[in-house]
Design an enzyme around this catalytic site. Sequence first.
Site, mmCIF file in Angstrom:
data_model
loop_
_atom_site.group_PDB
_atom_site.id
_atom_site.type_symbol
_atom_site.label_atom_id
_atom_site.label_comp_id
_atom_site.label_asym_id
_atom_site.label_seq_id
_atom_site.Cartn_x
_atom_site.Cartn_y
_atom_site.Cartn_z
ATOM 1 C CG ASP A 126 -2.532 -4.760 -5.480
ATOM 2 O OD1 ASP A 126 -1.653 -4.988 -4.639
ATOM 3 O OD2 ASP A 126 -3.159 -3.685 -5.548
ATOM 4 C CG ASP A 183 -0.190 1.141 -1.333
ATOM 5 O OD1 ASP A 183 0.469 0.163 -1.736
ATOM 6 O OD2 ASP A 183 -1.420 1.241 -1.468
HETATM 7 C C1 GLA Z 1 -2.765 -1.635 -3.351
HETATM 8 C C2 GLA Z 1 -1.633 -1.218 -4.284
HETATM 9 C C3 GLA Z 1 -1.899 0.188 -4.772
HETATM 10 C C4 GLA Z 1 -3.230 0.250 -5.504
HETATM 11 C C5 GLA Z 1 -4.344 -0.240 -4.593
HETATM 12 C C6 GLA Z 1 -5.670 -0.413 -5.334
HETATM 13 O O1 GLA Z 1 -2.797 -0.900 -2.196
HETATM 14 O O2 GLA Z 1 -0.403 -1.300 -3.616
HETATM 15 O O3 GLA Z 1 -0.852 0.613 -5.642
HETATM 16 O O4 GLA Z 1 -3.161 -0.520 -6.674
HETATM 17 O O5 GLA Z 1 -4.024 -1.512 -4.037
HETATM 18 O O6 GLA Z 1 -6.688 -0.887 -4.502
#
Ligand code: GLA
Length: 376
Positions: A126, A183
């Site tokens: 990430d 996301d």
């Molecule tokens: C980010 C990523 C998600 C997930 C969250 C976890 O938002 O894009 O897919 O992994 O972190 O905290």
Amino acid sequence: MIKLTPPMGWNSWNTFGENINEKMIFETADVMAESGLRDKGYEYLVIDDCWSLRERDENGRLVPDPEKFPHGMKAVADYVHSKGLKFGMYSCAGNMTCAGYPGSYEHEFVDAETFASWDVDFLKYDYCYHSPILHGKYLYRRMGLALENCGRDILFSACSWGADETHEWIKETGASMWRSTGDIFDTWDSVKDLVAQQEKLHPYNGVGCFNDMDMLIVGMKGRGHVGLKGCTDEEYKLHFAAWCLLESPLMIGCDIREMTEETKAILTNPTLLSIDQDARCNRPYILKFGGNNDYPIIVRNLENGDVALGFFNLSDSPANLWVPSDDLGVPFLQGKRLEGTEAYTGKRINAVNATLSASLEPHTCEVYRLKITELP
Ligand code: GLA
């Protein structure tokens, strides 16, 4: 590690967020194996954020939370492997993960060694809390090299959400997939937005490093961490079809222990999986019907000469979409035409002379796997 077709599996984040533990991971591994998902290609079981303690140990190593994972991560990996699956974990290029657990910044090589020592096969990486000084390309290069040197084949799944022009440098890092967008949430608007964003990004898709459109929400029905309003099964069908035509990795995000037959049928649709996993990995292309973003026609040429063709109605009204077969490279005047059936319903393509068409209700799609044949 090179994975030549889009990686497939299950990830804990969409439904469980921080509520993860050994028991539900073991149960999920059981279901992946016993339900047939594994045999359809869903091979990676990935634990997302929130698996560790808030502090590293005295040697600077990450420590699994003993309440969530009392037997440690090697035991989890062993269980997952015993089910014929591969095991994935999560870290972050910043000081902290997005949920505030220790990130891998300035610990990249030791963390890669730790993951290797636990027999991890996949790392989602990430981008939260990253250095304001070092550009993302250096951070992903580092972890890419750390993984290549850790002594184990670990698939690198980059998750920098398309930030800092990720598409320009991600293939340098050895990543097999890269999150091209922000996301996903379990709503129609989120699906529509992520499809629309691929209009600019799909040219960067490529063999061995795929545009990750984020984990699937199929079957979530408003439950879980990114649950929100939920979608109808028709909307989930469109979502899954778009991900397959656009050659995205397919990481299931619902609680498969409670999956309905309808959800399973969507996730295992044989025609759509054959399109997503087509070995030729040709880049998809998108025709905007009537120049309108609400009516993408997504096409991909497949290994055996077939053409995958998807009509999508993202608008809130019924629509008739059509495309001349010549636009797909199939010359009607040379006596060639396209024939085949729709992935979800089995109905035959509506082809009149040189034109292929579909009448679509709002938020629905039709996807065909077509063969080139001779006109009678
Ligand atoms: C980010 C990523 C998600 C997930 C969250 C976890 O938002 O894009 O897919 O992994 O972190 O905290």
